[in-house]
Structure formats: C-alpha cells, structure tokens
Design an enzyme around this catalytic site. Sequence first.
Site, mmCIF file in Angstrom:
data_model
loop_
_atom_site.group_PDB
_atom_site.id
_atom_site.type_symbol
_atom_site.label_atom_id
_atom_site.label_comp_id
_atom_site.label_asym_id
_atom_site.label_seq_id
_atom_site.Cartn_x
_atom_site.Cartn_y
_atom_site.Cartn_z
ATOM 1 C CB SER A 154 -0.553 0.160 1.139
ATOM 2 O OG SER A 154 -1.421 1.524 1.475
ATOM 3 C CG HIS A 194 -3.952 -1.857 -1.292
ATOM 4 N ND1 HIS A 194 -5.101 -2.113 -1.562
ATOM 5 C CD2 HIS A 194 -3.839 -0.807 0.053
ATOM 6 C CE1 HIS A 194 -6.407 -1.797 -0.530
ATOM 7 N NE2 HIS A 194 -5.326 -1.183 0.185
ATOM 8 C CG MET A 200 -8.449 7.339 3.226
ATOM 9 S SD MET A 200 -7.609 7.342 4.265
ATOM 10 C CE MET A 200 -6.730 5.478 4.555
ATOM 11 C CG HIS A 244 -9.567 0.040 -0.119
ATOM 12 N ND1 HIS A 244 -9.378 0.153 1.194
ATOM 13 C CD2 HIS A 244 -10.343 -0.036 -0.222
ATOM 14 C CE1 HIS A 244 -9.873 0.247 1.755
ATOM 15 N NE2 HIS A 244 -10.796 -0.072 1.266
ATOM 16 C CG MET A 282 -11.161 3.370 2.720
ATOM 17 S SD MET A 282 -9.558 3.078 3.535
ATOM 18 C CE MET A 282 -8.819 3.339 1.723
ATOM 19 C CG MET A 332 -11.662 -3.299 5.442
ATOM 20 S SD MET A 332 -10.769 -2.475 4.240
ATOM 21 C CE MET A 332 -8.959 -1.871 5.224
ATOM 22 N N GLY A 340 -9.293 4.247 6.963
ATOM 23 C CA GLY A 340 -8.809 5.320 7.187
ATOM 24 C C GLY A 340 -7.374 5.756 7.958
ATOM 25 N N GLY A 348 -1.082 1.206 9.490
ATOM 26 C CA GLY A 348 -0.171 1.442 10.864
ATOM 27 C C GLY A 348 -0.694 0.899 12.235
ATOM 28 C CG ASP A 374 -6.601 -2.926 3.162
ATOM 29 O OD1 ASP A 374 -4.771 -2.261 3.256
ATOM 30 O OD2 ASP A 374 -7.039 -2.049 2.775
HETATM 31 C C1 DX5 Z 1 -5.840 1.820 5.764
HETATM 32 C C2 DX5 Z 1 -5.396 0.517 4.191
HETATM 33 C C3 DX5 Z 1 -4.702 0.562 4.488
HETATM 34 C C4 DX5 Z 1 -3.619 0.468 4.502
HETATM 35 C C5 DX5 Z 1 -2.791 -0.471 5.162
HETATM 36 O O1 DX5 Z 1 -8.216 2.250 5.398
HETATM 37 O O2 DX5 Z 1 -6.743 0.858 3.562
HETATM 38 O O3 DX5 Z 1 -4.770 -0.027 2.574
HETATM 39 O O4 DX5 Z 1 -2.837 1.717 3.795
HETATM 40 O O5 DX5 Z 1 -1.520 -0.420 6.042
HETATM 41 P P1 DX5 Z 1 -0.729 -1.180 7.235
HETATM 42 O O6 DX5 Z 1 -0.433 -2.401 6.692
HETATM 43 O O7 DX5 Z 1 -0.169 -0.224 7.343
HETATM 44 O O8 DX5 Z 1 -2.264 -1.303 7.877
HETATM 45 ZN ZN ZN Z 2 -6.580 -0.436 1.805
#
Ligand code: DX5
Ligand code: ZN
Length: 218
Positions: free
Chosen positions: A9, A34, A38, A67, A69, A138, A143, A146, A176
């Site tokens: 990502s 990815h 958002m 993706h 959101m 998810m 959002g 980390g 994800d």
């Molecule tokens: C969260 C995203 C994820 C995120 C994953 O809202 O959809 O794709 O970038 O990041 P890590 O792997 O750091 O949790």
């Molecule tokens: Zn994502």
Amino acid sequence: MNSPIIAPSVLAADFANLQRDIEMLNESQADWIHIDIMDGMFVPNISFGLPVCEAINKHAKKPLDVHLMIEDPDRYLEAFRDAGAATISVHYEACNHLHRSLQFIKSLDCKAGVAVNPHTNVQLLEDTIQDIDMVCLMSVNPGFGGQKFIENTYKKVRQLKEIIAENNASTLIEIDGGVNANNAPMLLEAGADVLVAGNFVFKSMDPAGTIEELKSLR
Ligand code: DX5
Ligand code: ZN
C-alpha cells in the site's frame, strides 16, 4: 497452494519520493500496487485523489488495486478507471445499490472488489458473491495505516471461503490492515489470496526484501 498475491500500500510510501518508491515496487516481487483513496467523510482521514493515482500509473508497471474509502463511489468509478485502476473496490457500507455498482465497475473493464469493515458480517455478501471478483476484508478500521490487526479477521476469512465455495465462485480474498509476517501465514492458512501491507513493507529496512519475505509464505 499458490504463493500469495502481494499488494503493497503506497499510503505508507514517502509521498515526496513517490516515483522512487513506485520504481522499487516495479523491481520487487510485488504483484499489485494498492492505492488507498479516502474522502474525509466515509473515513475520518483524507489521503490523496485522482491526480496522484494518475501520477503513480505513469510509472507503475504493475496493476493498480484501487481501494475507494469514499461515500457514493459510483460518482468516481469511471474517473479511477481512466486514472489506471485495474481493480476497483468499493465499500459495502458506502453503496446503497451494491449490485449496480459492481456491474458498473465491470462495464468499465475493471475487476470488481467489495471492501467490508470489521463490523460487517460477511454473510451479507452471499447474494452478490458471484458478481464479486475480490472481497477486501478490512482487518483494521479503515482510515489510517499502521494500526493493529484485528484477530477476528481469521474467522471472517474462513466464513467467506465457505460462502465462495458453496456458490462455486472464484472470488479472491484480500486482507487489508496490520498485515505482517506474523499474521500472514495464518491468514493464508485460513484462505486468504491477497495480502495488502503498508507499514510492514515501507517502514522496514529493506522494503523489497520484506515483499519477498511475504511472497515466499505458504
Ligand atoms: C487502511 C488502508 C490500508 C492501509 C494498510 O484504511 O485501507 O490499505 O494502507 O496499511 P498497514 O499495512 O500499515 O496497516
Ligand atoms: Zn486499503
């Protein structure tokens, strides 16, 4: 069993050195890239939008896994196809007419994905599973990158795998959020096909080596 599809990502990349990071992914064993979009409404954060997706697409040699959101994603499906998306995932919770959104994505010649929040029961996908190319489960609340992996995800992977098998569908399962080398083997064991990883890849000492590590799991 096949090796997993790895989709780093770019939310965790260095935005001031995006070209460098995309070239690293091009040279690595990553399968897809990815892209987290958002809108500050569906999720409490704003990431980046169409111009950045287009810019990534100019350099990327791997399919873009977008993706969304965002609320009412139908408004932007065509624009993200034009910005280079190979797969577009919309959120179950953001679509009033999910079946229509899926047909719309397919009419654009993209793979149709549905992302589901941690609180959404996967049984709700039973009536559309034949139309879904990929479910993005998810494993954190969307959002932010980390965050800590939610353990209930394993159960959801197994339930979803059953629904896919019962319906003779060929839907892929993508995980994800909070994915790392500790939870990935159990996710694959439960039936996951695609692993998204942001921080685990980009904040490691050797991102390409970390991708290789994930790719070699099974
Ligand atoms: C969260 C995203 C994820 C995120 C994953 O809202 O959809 O794709 O970038 O990041 P890590 O792997 O750091 O949790
Ligand atoms: Zn994502």
